[in-house]
Every structure is written in C-alpha cells, then in structure tokens.
Scaffold this motif. Structure first.
Motif, mmCIF file in Angstrom:
data_model
loop_
_atom_site.group_PDB
_atom_site.id
_atom_site.type_symbol
_atom_site.label_atom_id
_atom_site.label_comp_id
_atom_site.label_asym_id
_atom_site.label_seq_id
_atom_site.Cartn_x
_atom_site.Cartn_y
_atom_site.Cartn_z
ATOM 1 N N PRO A 34 -24.935 10.415 -8.992
ATOM 2 C CA PRO A 34 -26.405 10.095 -8.643
ATOM 3 C C PRO A 34 -27.471 11.091 -9.527
ATOM 4 O O PRO A 34 -28.649 10.746 -9.401
ATOM 5 C CB PRO A 34 -26.547 10.452 -7.207
ATOM 6 C CG PRO A 34 -25.402 11.372 -7.027
ATOM 7 C CD PRO A 34 -24.420 10.954 -8.182
ATOM 8 N N LEU A 35 -27.141 12.043 -10.228
ATOM 9 C CA LEU A 35 -27.985 12.897 -11.211
ATOM 10 C C LEU A 35 -28.259 12.228 -12.398
ATOM 11 O O LEU A 35 -29.025 12.614 -13.074
ATOM 12 C CB LEU A 35 -27.370 14.138 -11.192
ATOM 13 C CG LEU A 35 -27.123 15.174 -10.009
ATOM 14 C CD1 LEU A 35 -26.361 16.368 -10.416
ATOM 15 C CD2 LEU A 35 -28.409 15.265 -9.118
ATOM 16 N N VAL A 36 -27.748 10.943 -12.911
ATOM 17 C CA VAL A 36 -27.670 10.681 -13.940
ATOM 18 C C VAL A 36 -28.232 9.107 -13.714
ATOM 19 O O VAL A 36 -28.101 8.263 -13.031
ATOM 20 C CB VAL A 36 -26.172 10.576 -14.720
ATOM 21 C CG1 VAL A 36 -26.446 9.678 -16.149
ATOM 22 C CG2 VAL A 36 -25.922 11.877 -15.156
ATOM 23 N N ARG A 37 -29.259 8.534 -14.980
ATOM 24 C CA ARG A 37 -29.689 7.409 -14.816
ATOM 25 C C ARG A 37 -29.290 6.613 -16.000
ATOM 26 O O ARG A 37 -29.019 7.339 -17.063
ATOM 27 C CB ARG A 37 -31.177 7.537 -14.693
ATOM 28 C CG ARG A 37 -31.609 8.185 -13.450
ATOM 29 C CD ARG A 37 -33.391 8.171 -13.217
ATOM 30 N NE ARG A 37 -33.456 8.574 -12.025
ATOM 31 C CZ ARG A 37 -33.457 7.825 -10.921
ATOM 32 N NH1 ARG A 37 -33.329 6.561 -11.140
ATOM 33 N NH2 ARG A 37 -33.918 8.327 -9.588
ATOM 34 N N ARG A 38 -29.334 5.284 -16.151
ATOM 35 C CA ARG A 38 -28.968 4.639 -17.006
ATOM 36 C C ARG A 38 -30.001 3.532 -17.513
ATOM 37 O O ARG A 38 -30.726 2.933 -16.730
ATOM 38 C CB ARG A 38 -27.618 3.636 -16.810
ATOM 39 C CG ARG A 38 -27.310 2.740 -17.845
ATOM 40 C CD ARG A 38 -26.307 2.088 -17.137
ATOM 41 N NE ARG A 38 -25.492 1.393 -18.357
ATOM 42 C CZ ARG A 38 -25.386 -0.432 -18.457
ATOM 43 N NH1 ARG A 38 -26.106 -0.813 -17.464
ATOM 44 N NH2 ARG A 38 -24.908 -0.913 -19.324
ATOM 45 N N CYS A 39 -30.466 3.592 -18.935
ATOM 46 C CA CYS A 39 -31.497 2.698 -19.392
ATOM 47 C C CYS A 39 -30.836 1.867 -20.237
ATOM 48 O O CYS A 39 -30.343 2.224 -21.159
ATOM 49 C CB CYS A 39 -32.598 3.685 -20.008
ATOM 50 S SG CYS A 39 -33.864 2.784 -20.917
#
Length: 97
Positions: free
Chosen positions: A58-63
């Motif tokens: 949950p601390l990482v995002r995906r673009c």
C-alpha cells in the motif's frame, strides 16, 4: 512540492527499455517513450496520489505510461521515488512491489 528522485534501478530500467526500443523499432519510438515518461513524471509531481496503489504494497503506486510500459513509485512527505520502470509484456510476477 515534493522532489522527484529516480533510483538507480529505475535508471537502468529506462536505459534498457530505451535501448530495446531503438534497436527493435526506431529512434522515434524510443523518443516517444521517453517523452511520455517525462510527462507522467511531471503529472505525479503535481498530483502524487493520482495513480492506483499496488496490490501487494500500500505504500507503492503504479502508473501505466502506455499499454506496454509502467512504473512503480513511492510518495513520502518530501519525495516521490521512482522505484522501477518496466515493460508490461514481460512476466508481471517479476514486477511486484
């Protein structure tokens, strides 16, 4: 405004993808990829929470940059850290954060 930092891993990923695109397609395709990447970096600098959270962290995002490319990043109080850039045609199990 948070500072955008690109990890060494992400830099290597960008170089690898750029080399692949230029070798297998054209310099124009490589340039378009790098332009899209820069545009997405600028977007997340102004709106860092706009992309979906990783399913595994949950601390990482995906673009998603393009149907064949995406990157993972993390947002802290002061930084936006680009963790990895990858070709989505490769094995997705190798790109979990």
């Amino acid at each position: 405004m948070r500072e955008l930092v690109i990890t060494n891993t992400a830099k290597e990923d960008i170089e690898s993808i750029s080399f692949f695109l230029e070798s297998n397609f054209s310099n124009r395709v490589k340039t378009e990829f790098l332009l899209r990447l820069s545009e997405h970096f600028a977007l997340i600098e102004s709106m860092p929470f706009m992309h979906q959270v990783s399913e595994t962290n949950p601390l990482v995002r995906r673009c998603v940059i393009h149907k064949n490319a995406a990157f993972f990043y993390q947002v802290t109080e002061e930084l936006i850290i680009i963790l990895a850039v990858f070709d989505t045609r490769a094995n997705p199990n190798n790109f979990q954060f």
